[in-house]
Design a protein around this motif. Structure first.
Motif, mmCIF file in Angstrom:
data_model
loop_
_atom_site.group_PDB
_atom_site.id
_atom_site.type_symbol
_atom_site.label_atom_id
_atom_site.label_comp_id
_atom_site.label_asym_id
_atom_site.label_seq_id
_atom_site.Cartn_x
_atom_site.Cartn_y
_atom_site.Cartn_z
ATOM 1 N N VAL A 177 34.906 111.369 -13.667
ATOM 2 C CA VAL A 177 34.848 111.774 -15.078
ATOM 3 C C VAL A 177 33.475 112.317 -15.451
ATOM 4 C CG1 VAL A 177 36.655 110.200 -15.857
ATOM 5 C CG2 VAL A 177 34.280 109.404 -15.797
ATOM 6 N N ASP A 229 37.336 111.565 -19.808
ATOM 7 C CA ASP A 229 37.705 112.974 -19.656
ATOM 8 C C ASP A 229 38.385 113.425 -20.947
ATOM 9 O OD1 ASP A 229 38.783 115.464 -18.975
ATOM 10 O OD2 ASP A 229 39.106 114.867 -16.887
ATOM 11 N N ASN A 288 40.417 115.648 -21.536
ATOM 12 C CA ASN A 288 41.798 116.069 -21.388
ATOM 13 C C ASN A 288 42.782 114.905 -21.549
ATOM 14 O OD1 ASN A 288 41.317 118.917 -20.732
ATOM 15 N ND2 ASN A 288 40.328 118.099 -18.897
ATOM 16 N N ASN A 328 33.486 113.556 -22.102
ATOM 17 C CA ASN A 328 32.875 114.567 -21.241
ATOM 18 C C ASN A 328 33.808 115.762 -21.003
ATOM 19 O OD1 ASN A 328 30.843 115.644 -19.674
ATOM 20 N ND2 ASN A 328 31.455 114.548 -17.828
ATOM 21 N N LYS A 329 33.208 116.875 -20.547
ATOM 22 C CA LYS A 329 33.905 118.113 -20.164
ATOM 23 C C LYS A 329 34.456 118.868 -21.374
ATOM 24 C CE LYS A 329 35.182 116.032 -15.718
ATOM 25 N NZ LYS A 329 36.267 115.730 -14.749
ATOM 26 N N SER A 354 29.057 117.681 -22.717
ATOM 27 C CA SER A 354 29.302 118.304 -21.417
ATOM 28 C C SER A 354 28.105 117.973 -20.539
ATOM 29 C CB SER A 354 29.467 119.821 -21.551
ATOM 30 O OG SER A 354 29.530 120.415 -20.263
#
Length: 406
Positions: free
Chosen positions: A74, A149, A151, A248-249, A271
């Motif tokens: 992650v 994550d 998503n 994150n991301k 990020s």
């Protein structure tokens, strides 16, 4: 023979099919207490058998420790590298980090230790993988970054929270305002200053009976639940730790999705690969840690703004400040530094001159119990300290000569 995990599952199944009402409150209280005892037994390492393998704990440095918890891949290692500059192995496959990787970042003059922990899996609290060792290290930290994550943030968030709660970590909560005073006789005396809407006296008696506490004074000053009561009884195995959710991301989602992420409490979208929004994450870290910087003012010199004494919340009085500051800040000469002072100096302590938000007028003389605020300036006054330091130097010289002779 049924294992501890099987017993836990049986009790959870019985609780699920038992309807809560006045007739079953005593029984449900007993079941919850039994469940808490079995979970504690599951988390307590057995003393028999061979070695349990290498642990993940590391030597603690700095004013506070922040642990990174999350599922594999992650971005925990990338985030550690971005914050501290310490290389932590990162790759596209899972379980890249196999042990604790420490790093340190200096923020607002305070040294903060960062711990990149190996990824955990679902069922870690039940002994799967090496989740126990990972969460045990996180339990000793002053703050936890749960790295998620973006998503699938809510799904992973719920699972990790269950794992930490099962290990006795209470996330973003204060200890319940509930006190149990054991006594030799007299039975249970229950008093409450607020209406109790989540628990009744039968449930309280059931929990106390299960823990074999038959005589005690129970003072309840909040609208407590059965779980709160059990947490107070099991206080030694409970930790109340603030948490920040590092989502994150965010480089892989749209602006509309990013706006939705900001609605999650205690969350900070980032990020780690591109370094986006790291400043906001550090601001949230500072607010959660509640650290206070106190600048020293040696006699006859200007305040030292480069190396503040960092105090923790709840340990922020003048006495705590005097104990933590280096000895060369107390007098004009430059003696050998050490991390703490002798108790005889504290007994001779007169007062401290304080400048800042914690006093009514600048340079106010304050005693040991005065509570300091962030960015205060303090100058301690203590007689005969030079004699003590001279005696300390002579002792250190004696020990050096002794070691050389041997």
């Amino acid at each position: 023979m049924a294992t501890t995990v099987d017993k836990i599952k049986d009790i959870e199944a019985e609780m699920a099919k038992t309807q809560k009402n006045k007739a079953t409150s005593f029984h449900l209280g007993q079941l919850k207490a039994k469940l808490a005892k079995l979970k504690r037994e599951l988390l307590t390492p057995s003393s028999s058998g061979g070695g349990g393998g290498a642990g993940f704990d590391v030597a603690r440095t700095g004013a506070a420790s922040v642990g990174f918890i999350g599922f594999p891949s992650v971005g925990k290692s990338t985030l550690l590298t971005k914050l501290t500059g310490v290389h932590s192995e990162a790759a596209a496959y899972e379980f890249t980090t196999l042990t604790t990787t420490p790093g340190q970042v200096t923020y607002r003059g305070a040294a903060i230790q960062m711990l990149d922990l190996p990824g955990i899996i679902q069922g870690a609290k039940d002994g799967k993988g090496r989740g126990r060792q990972v969460i045990a290290v996180a339990k000793s930290c002053q703050l936890i970054f749960i790295v998620l994550d973006v998503n699938k943030p809510l799904t992973d968030k719920r699972v990790i929270e269950q794992e930490l709660e099962g290990f006795g970590i209470r996330i973003n909560k204060d200890p319940p305002n509930l006190k149990i005073t054991k006594k030799d006789k007299g039975g249970l005396n229950i008093t409450s200053t607020v209406p109790l809407t989540h628990i009744d006296h039968d449930e309280i008696k059931a929990v106390m009976h299960e823990y074999r506490i038959l005589s005690a004074d129970i003072a309840i000053r909040c609208d407590a639940t059965v779980d709160d009561l059990i947490d107070v009884v099991e206080a030694k195995s409970r930790s109340y730790i603030p948490v920040v959710y590092a989502l994150n991301k965010i480089d892989s989602i749209s602006i509309e999705e990013l706006d939705l992420l900001y609605r999650i409490p205690n969350a900070c979208p980032i990020s780690s690969e591109h370094g986006w929004n790291i400043d906001e994450l550090m601001e949230m870290m500072w607010d959660k840690l509640q650290l206070k910087r106190v600048y020293t003012k040696p006699k006859g010199r200007q305040p030292d703004y480069e190396a503040p004494v960092v105090l923790k919340n709840g340990r922020d009085t003048v006495e705590d400040f005097v104990r933590l500051q280096p000895l060369d800040n107390l007098i004009k000469v430059n003696p050998v530094k050490c991390n703490s002072i002798h108790k005889s100096i504290l007994e001779q302590f007169k007062h401290a001159a304080v400048w800042g938000r914690s006093v009514k007028h600048q340079g106010q003389l304050c005693g040991l119990n005065h509570q300091l605020e962030d960015e205060d300036i303090s100058k301690s006054s203590c007689p005969n300290i030079s004699c003590y330091l001279l005696r300390t130097r002579l002792l250190m010289m004696f020990f050096k000569v002794t070691i050389i002779k041997k």
